[in-house]
Design a protein around this motif. Structure first.
Motif, PDB file in Angstrom:
ATOM      1  N   UNK A  42       0.834  -1.207   0.000  1.00  0.00           N
ATOM      2  CA  UNK A  42       0.000   0.000   0.000  1.00  0.00           C
ATOM      3  C   UNK A  42       0.871   1.260   0.000  1.00  0.00           C
ATOM      4  N   UNK A  43       0.466   2.233  -0.795  1.00  0.00           N
ATOM      5  CA  UNK A  43       1.180   3.498  -0.903  1.00  0.00           C
ATOM      6  C   UNK A  43       0.169   4.629  -0.865  1.00  0.00           C
ATOM      7  N   UNK A  90      -9.087   6.811  -9.185  1.00  0.00           N
ATOM      8  CA  UNK A  90      -9.199   5.738 -10.182  1.00  0.00           C
ATOM      9  C   UNK A  90      -7.853   5.466 -10.838  1.00  0.00           C
ATOM     10  N   UNK A  91      -7.165   6.520 -11.280  1.00  0.00           N
ATOM     11  CA  UNK A  91      -5.866   6.360 -11.938  1.00  0.00           C
ATOM     12  C   UNK A  91      -4.864   5.675 -11.016  1.00  0.00           C
ATOM     13  N   UNK A  92      -4.860   6.047  -9.739  1.00  0.00           N
ATOM     14  CA  UNK A  92      -3.942   5.450  -8.781  1.00  0.00           C
ATOM     15  C   UNK A  92      -4.258   3.980  -8.549  1.00  0.00           C
ATOM     16  N   UNK A  93      -5.531   3.629  -8.482  1.00  0.00           N
ATOM     17  CA  UNK A  93      -5.913   2.247  -8.213  1.00  0.00           C
ATOM     18  C   UNK A  93      -5.594   1.318  -9.380  1.00  0.00           C
ATOM     19  N   UNK A  94      -5.638   1.823 -10.605  1.00  0.00           N
ATOM     20  CA  UNK A  94      -5.361   0.974 -11.764  1.00  0.00           C
ATOM     21  C   UNK A  94      -3.927   0.453 -11.779  1.00  0.00           C
ATOM     22  N   UNK A  95      -3.038   1.096 -11.047  1.00  0.00           N
ATOM     23  CA  UNK A  95      -1.643   0.648 -10.971  1.00  0.00           C
ATOM     24  C   UNK A  95      -1.376  -0.257  -9.765  1.00  0.00           C
ATOM     25  N   UNK A  96      -2.390  -0.578  -8.999  1.00  0.00           N
ATOM     26  CA  UNK A  96      -2.195  -1.339  -7.762  1.00  0.00           C
ATOM     27  C   UNK A  96      -2.408  -2.838  -7.976  1.00  0.00           C
TER      28      UNK A  96
END
Length: 121
Positions: A42-43, A90-96
């Motif tokens: 998590x970041x 949304x953009x941040x979650x797509x990289x997780x």
């Protein structure tokens, strides 16, 4: 989630909750899994170029779908104080990456609505 019924995601969620399948993969709600998927490494959310805006404080509800490997396939903000910050979430979650979802010992695609609190001081 008062506006959920007015959201285009509501129709997709209704479809998913009826036990639909995508190819060979069954999509199930997080609560039906053997164990809830957890975020790997998590970041904090990255918000480049945006300054703190207290009007954006609050809870954002995000529809999240992850595949059999734990990769985020869909992240869609369905409710929150600021659509601009919803898009950034949304953009941040797509990289997780999440732990692999499984049901009955079999890997599956999974979805849920997740509350994501944002608080600028």
């Amino acid at each position: 989630m008062n506006n959920l019924r007015n959201s285009s995601v509501f129709g997709a969620m209704l479809f998913l909750s009826m036990g639909c399948c995508f190819g060979d993969a069954t999509v199930v709600e997080f609560s039906e899994l053997d164990e809830a998927p957890t975020l790997i490494s998590p970041q904090p959310l990255e918000m480049p170029g945006l300054r703190a805006d207290r009007r954006a404080n609050g809870k954002y509800w995000v529809f999240l779908e992850i595949d059999e490997k734990g990769c985020v396939v869909t992240a869609h903000t369905v409710e929150g104080p600021s659509l601009r910050f919803g898009e950034i979430i949304e953009e941040n979650l797509l990289d997780r990456q999440f732990t692999t979802p499984s049901k009955g010992g079999q890997t599956v695609r999974a979805y849920s609505f997740l509350p994501i609190p944002i608080h600028f001081q």
